[in-house]
Design a protein around this motif. Structure first.
Motif: not given
Length: 323
Positions: A268-286
């Protein structure tokens, strides 16, 4: 001399069906059982559990009957050996024949509904696949047990016991999908919020279970849809603390005191463009939700203001998929 005649009673459709099945030779019955279960195999490949919900609605609804259809034939399969063992006839009695054929046909029908349930109602994951193929195996062995009705008592009983064993394995996997790993021999120790239940409010100064009252609702809102009973991506479930510790194919989601090894924080702390970023759907964590994760992993109490902001974010409407 008076002769009393028994009134003629026409055969019911079930009696006619039973008579036709009883008249089949062993080879004919074997072809029927094999064809029926090969059809299940074909449908399992044609209608895979790929996680997508789809129509038509009638098939989706029919799939829902899997939950209802599986219990009766499973129970009947369990009691057939009881009749065999206590009666001990060299030839199968009419009661045993009827129960055995009913359990085989009922198991086949329950598996058919299960294939439709998984394909049309959005199930996916390796556990679902294992449950599906276990069910097909149970249907095949229940059919085999019915084929052995013409054989000796010992062989019939052995076939029924094997069928029960395969059915028990499929039921165990299915039970774990709903009740978590270890079911039915694992006792519940802690209560956690149920899926869909509103996140509890945080009262300032109140003693709080950070996992149950803060972390679990965040996971439920952002992670469990793809890592829960319905879908188990990457062999990872995130619907209990034990499942987080166990992890999946890429490691543990929760490693006490280690943020770098805890995938629930790393992803959840990866760059949103990273393929392993989570969650892949919905809102990112605040930032408050991520902070809550970090504090929980490090074993530190989550401050009330952070907990309140993190829980408030779980109630926000979901955005469209990012990818």
């Amino acid at each position: 001399l008076h002769i009393t005649q028994t009134p003629f009673r026409p055969m019911t459709p079930l009696h006619r069906l039973e008579a036709r099945l009883h008249a089949l030779t062993f080879g004919q019955a074997a072809i029927l059982v094999a064809a029926a279960n090969l059809l299940l195999v074909a449908l399992a490949f044609l209608l895979p559990p790929d996680g997508s919900e789809r129509g038509p609605a009638i098939l989706s609804i029919l799939g829902n009957f899997h939950i209802l259809a599986l219990h009766i034939p499973a129970a009947v399969l369990l009691i057939v050996p009881m009749f065999e063992f206590f009666e001990r006839h060299e030839q199968a009695t009419a009661t045993v024949r009827r129960l055995s054929v009913f359990s085989a046909a009922g198991t086949w029908g329950a598996v058919l509904c299960g294939i439709l349930h998984a394909h049309f109602n959005g199930f996916a994951g390796e556990a679902i696949e294992l449950h599906l193929w276990g069910g097909i195996g149970a249907s095949a062995f229940a059919g085999l047990a019915s084929l052995l009705l013409s054989q000796s008592f010992t062989l019939r009983l052995a076939g029924q016991v094997v069928a029960i064993g395969v059915m028990g394995f499929a039921a165990h996997v299915g039970g774990e999908l709903v009740h978590e790993e270890g079911f039915p021999f694992k006792a519940n120790k802690t209560a956690s919020p149920r899926p869909g239940k509103p996140a509890p409010d945080v009262e300032p100064g109140a003693k709080r279970d950070d996992y149950a009252q803060v972390i679990a609702p965040i996971l439920e809102a952002h992670c469990v849809e793809c890592h829960g009973a319905k879908k188990v991506k990457g062999k990872l479930r995130m619907d209990s603390l034990e499942a987080l510790k166990k992890g999946g194919s890429e490691g543990a989601a929760f490693v006490a005191g280690d943020l770098k090894q805890s995938l629930m924080h790393v992803r959840v702390t990866l760059d949103p463009s990273d393929d392993e970023f989570m969650p892949t759907e919905g809102n990112p964590l605040t930032k408050e939700q991520i902070q809550a994760f970090a504090l929980f992993i490090e074993g530190k109490p989550i401050p009330d203001d952070v907990a309140k902001a993190a829980l408030a974010a779980t109630k926000a409407p979901k955005q469209a998929p990012q990818k």
